[in-house]
Design an enzyme around this catalytic site. Structure first.
Site, PDB file in Angstrom:
ATOM      1  N   TYR A 181      -4.950 107.834 -54.601  1.00 62.04           N
ATOM      2  CA  TYR A 181      -4.245 106.706 -55.217  1.00 62.04           C
ATOM      3  C   TYR A 181      -3.203 107.163 -56.235  1.00 62.04           C
ATOM      4  O   TYR A 181      -2.230 106.454 -56.475  1.00 62.04           O
ATOM      5  CB  TYR A 181      -5.251 105.784 -55.935  1.00 62.04           C
ATOM      6  CG  TYR A 181      -5.922 104.764 -55.057  1.00 62.04           C
ATOM      7  CD1 TYR A 181      -6.600 105.148 -53.911  1.00 62.04           C
ATOM      8  CD2 TYR A 181      -5.888 103.411 -55.387  1.00 62.04           C
ATOM      9  CE1 TYR A 181      -7.229 104.216 -53.118  1.00 62.04           C
ATOM     10  CE2 TYR A 181      -6.524 102.470 -54.594  1.00 62.04           C
ATOM     11  CZ  TYR A 181      -7.181 102.875 -53.462  1.00 62.04           C
ATOM     12  OH  TYR A 181      -7.810 101.944 -52.681  1.00 62.04           O
TER      13      TYR A 181
ATOM     14  N   LYS B   6     -15.422 115.081 -47.620  1.00 62.51           N
ATOM     15  CA  LYS B   6     -14.990 115.515 -46.280  1.00 62.51           C
ATOM     16  C   LYS B   6     -14.709 117.018 -46.377  1.00 62.51           C
ATOM     17  O   LYS B   6     -13.588 117.481 -46.119  1.00 62.51           O
ATOM     18  CB  LYS B   6     -13.754 114.692 -45.862  1.00 62.51           C
ATOM     19  CG  LYS B   6     -13.293 114.912 -44.429  1.00 62.51           C
ATOM     20  CD  LYS B   6     -14.217 114.326 -43.387  1.00 62.51           C
ATOM     21  CE  LYS B   6     -13.747 114.694 -41.989  1.00 62.51           C
ATOM     22  NZ  LYS B   6     -14.704 114.304 -40.937  1.00 62.51           N
TER      23      LYS B   6
ATOM     24  N   ASP C 136     -17.612 110.365 -42.956  1.00 64.56           N
ATOM     25  CA  ASP C 136     -17.766 109.656 -41.677  1.00 64.56           C
ATOM     26  C   ASP C 136     -19.249 109.386 -41.393  1.00 64.56           C
ATOM     27  O   ASP C 136     -19.630 108.292 -40.969  1.00 64.56           O
ATOM     28  CB  ASP C 136     -17.082 110.414 -40.514  1.00 64.56           C
ATOM     29  CG  ASP C 136     -17.319 111.924 -40.530  1.00 64.56           C
ATOM     30  OD1 ASP C 136     -17.960 112.425 -41.484  1.00 64.56           O
ATOM     31  OD2 ASP C 136     -16.872 112.605 -39.587  1.00 64.56           O
TER      32      ASP C 136
ATOM     33  N   ASP D  37     -13.243 103.179 -52.011  1.00 60.47           N
ATOM     34  CA  ASP D  37     -12.643 101.874 -51.707  1.00 60.47           C
ATOM     35  C   ASP D  37     -13.152 101.376 -50.356  1.00 60.47           C
ATOM     36  O   ASP D  37     -13.585 100.228 -50.209  1.00 60.47           O
ATOM     37  CB  ASP D  37     -11.114 102.003 -51.695  1.00 60.47           C
ATOM     38  CG  ASP D  37     -10.451 100.683 -51.343  1.00 60.47           C
ATOM     39  OD1 ASP D  37     -10.859  99.655 -51.901  1.00 60.47           O
ATOM     40  OD2 ASP D  37      -9.539 100.683 -50.489  1.00 60.47           O
TER      41      ASP D  37
ATOM     42  N   ASP E 226     -16.363  98.282 -49.491  1.00 53.74           N
ATOM     43  CA  ASP E 226     -16.182  97.073 -48.674  1.00 53.74           C
ATOM     44  C   ASP E 226     -17.214  97.060 -47.554  1.00 53.74           C
ATOM     45  O   ASP E 226     -17.782  96.012 -47.229  1.00 53.74           O
ATOM     46  CB  ASP E 226     -14.765  97.016 -48.072  1.00 53.74           C
ATOM     47  CG  ASP E 226     -13.831  96.140 -48.893  1.00 53.74           C
ATOM     48  OD1 ASP E 226     -14.020  96.080 -50.137  1.00 53.74           O
ATOM     49  OD2 ASP E 226     -12.915  95.514 -48.312  1.00 53.74           O
TER      50      ASP E 226
HETATM   51  C1  IPM Z   1     -10.540  97.363 -54.845  1.00 51.39           C
HETATM   52  C2  IPM Z   1      -9.263  96.870 -54.248  1.00 51.39           C
HETATM   53  C3  IPM Z   1      -8.106  97.606 -54.917  1.00 51.39           C
HETATM   54  C4  IPM Z   1      -8.256  99.079 -54.622  1.00 51.39           C
HETATM   55  C5  IPM Z   1      -6.704  97.108 -54.506  1.00 51.39           C
HETATM   56  C6  IPM Z   1      -6.542  95.638 -54.776  1.00 51.39           C
HETATM   57  C7  IPM Z   1      -5.620  97.910 -55.177  1.00 51.39           C
HETATM   58  O1  IPM Z   1      -9.253  97.030 -52.876  1.00 51.39           O
HETATM   59  O2  IPM Z   1     -10.711  97.243 -56.070  1.00 51.39           O
HETATM   60  O3  IPM Z   1     -11.384  97.848 -54.096  1.00 51.39           O
HETATM   61  O4  IPM Z   1      -7.853  99.551 -53.558  1.00 51.39           O
HETATM   62  O5  IPM Z   1      -8.791  99.783 -55.483  1.00 51.39           O
HETATM   63 MG    MG Z   2     -11.101  97.689 -52.091  1.00 57.74          MG
END
Ligand code: IPM
Ligand code: MG
Length: 352
Positions: free
Chosen positions: A141, A191, A223, A247, A251
């Site tokens: 990032y 990785k 992975d 990230d 999710d």
């Molecule tokens: C998260 C989100 C953020 C990230 C975005 C909105 C920049 O996806 O907090 O997980 O990628 O960190």
């Molecule tokens: Mg995210």
């Protein structure tokens, strides 16, 4: 005790859920004799609209001088133009970097009353209680160089995955510290079979493992980790990983809880204000309707009480109330119910 909290409600459902978290914090303050002073500021798309910048210097300064920051969500289709010179997400990244919050804690628990909402079978979900620690201010990032140019007549885009030893060390130490108060297991995700940055990551994980003989450390390739999160999620305790991997994996892990609307997060640095935000995004499709699940924001405020203010009993009382409310069958739309954002909060406050 007295604390200053900067509120960044942001975009979409952000303002709706932050308002409810504030009601919960007010209830805690009056019950336990604390004083929370709230200052509200713009960040994200709303700040672009008003000031032409997703995060102004003044807002960042207000966040830095607070004891903690509570954020709703940023972003939405209105600000999605990829060629725009500023985007809501840039403000969020600048805020994380500006506050120095290098560790993002994302706890994921599967509540037995919500298992039908997860695509996984209930027997896989039993006992799932994971704390993902995502490195937040380094890696892909933020690495340099980054950008576009033309090379040999071809358009080129570059991002850099870069880590310094100290960046890995500090997040690793936090992960081990958290594991001590839990099931004493750390899974370090990398990785290392391909990436040099991951080989440094693994080296430092191993070194930290040696310094903490009471903690069981395993190295898991990213992975494989993504697969194990689905096939055997209950085998994880603390998971620590690089920014981008974290990230993606968080999710994925969020589906274990049944709804993203339930999940809180805390972003912590060495000292200074922590940043607390629900994991769900701005959910523009339901914004303004008062039906968003406030639990992610409410549990984020509990994490604020625990990590920034050291008010463990108060934090636990919110978490217990949320747990009881879910057990009792109270449901917002994301988990198949009819309660509004405000009604769900009322139910939680009643049980605190
Ligand atoms: C998260 C989100 C953020 C990230 C975005 C909105 C920049 O996806 O907090 O997980 O990628 O960190
Ligand atoms: Mg995210």
């Amino acid at each position: 005790m007295n604390f200053k909290i900067t509120l960044l409600p942001g975009d979409g459902i952000g303002p709706e859920v932050v308002a409810e978290a504030v009601r919960v914090l007010d209830a805690i303050a009056s019950k336990h004799g604390h004083s929370f002073k709230f200052t509200e500021r713009l960040m994200g798309g709303c700040s672009i609209d008003k000031f032409g910048s997703s995060l102004t210097d003044e807002t960042l300064a207000d966040c830095k001088s607070a004891d903690a920051v509570l954020l709703g969500a940023v972003g939405g289709p209105k600000w999605d133009d990829p060629s725009a010179k500023d985007r809501p997400e840039r403000g969020l990244l600048a805020l994380r970097k500006g506050l120095g919050v290098f560790a993002n804690l994302r706890p994921v628990k599967a509540h037995s009353a919500l298992m039908e909402w997860s695509p996984l079978k209930p027997e896989k979900l039993k006992g799932v209680d994971i704390m993902v620690v995502r490195e937040l201010t380094g890696g892909l990032y933020f690495g340099w160089p980054k950008g576009r140019d033309v090379k040999d007549g071809r358009e080129r885009a570059v991002d850099t995955l870069e880590y310094y030893d100290y960046e890995v060390k500090r997040v690793m130490e936090l992960a081990f510290k958290l594991a001590k108060g839990r099931k004493k297991k750390v899974a370090s995700v990398d990785k290392a079979n391909v990436l040099e940055s991951s080989r440094l990551w693994r080296q430092i994980a191993a070194q930290t493992g040696k310094e903490n003989p009471g903690i069981e450390l395993e190295h898991v390739l990213v992975d494989t980790a993504s697969m194990k999160l689905i096939t055997s999620p209950a085998s994880f305790d603390v998971v620590v990983t690089e920014n981008m991997f974290g990230d993606i994996l968080t999710d994925e892990a969020s589906v274990l809880a049944g709804s993203m609307g339930m999940l809180p997060s805390a972003s912590l640095g060495e000292s200074g204000a922590g940043l607390f935000e629900p994991v769900h995004g701005s959910a523009p499709d339901i914004a303004g309707r008062g039906i968003a699940n406030p639990i992610g924001a409410i549990l984020s405020s509990a994490m604020m009480l625990r990590h920034s203010f050291k008010l463990e009993a108060e934090a636990a009382s919110i978490e217990k109330a949320v747990d009881d409310v879910i057990t009792s069958g109270a449901r917002t739309a994301d988990i198949g119910g009819k309660l509004t954002t405000r009604q769900m909060t009322d139910e939680i406050i009643k049980r605190m």
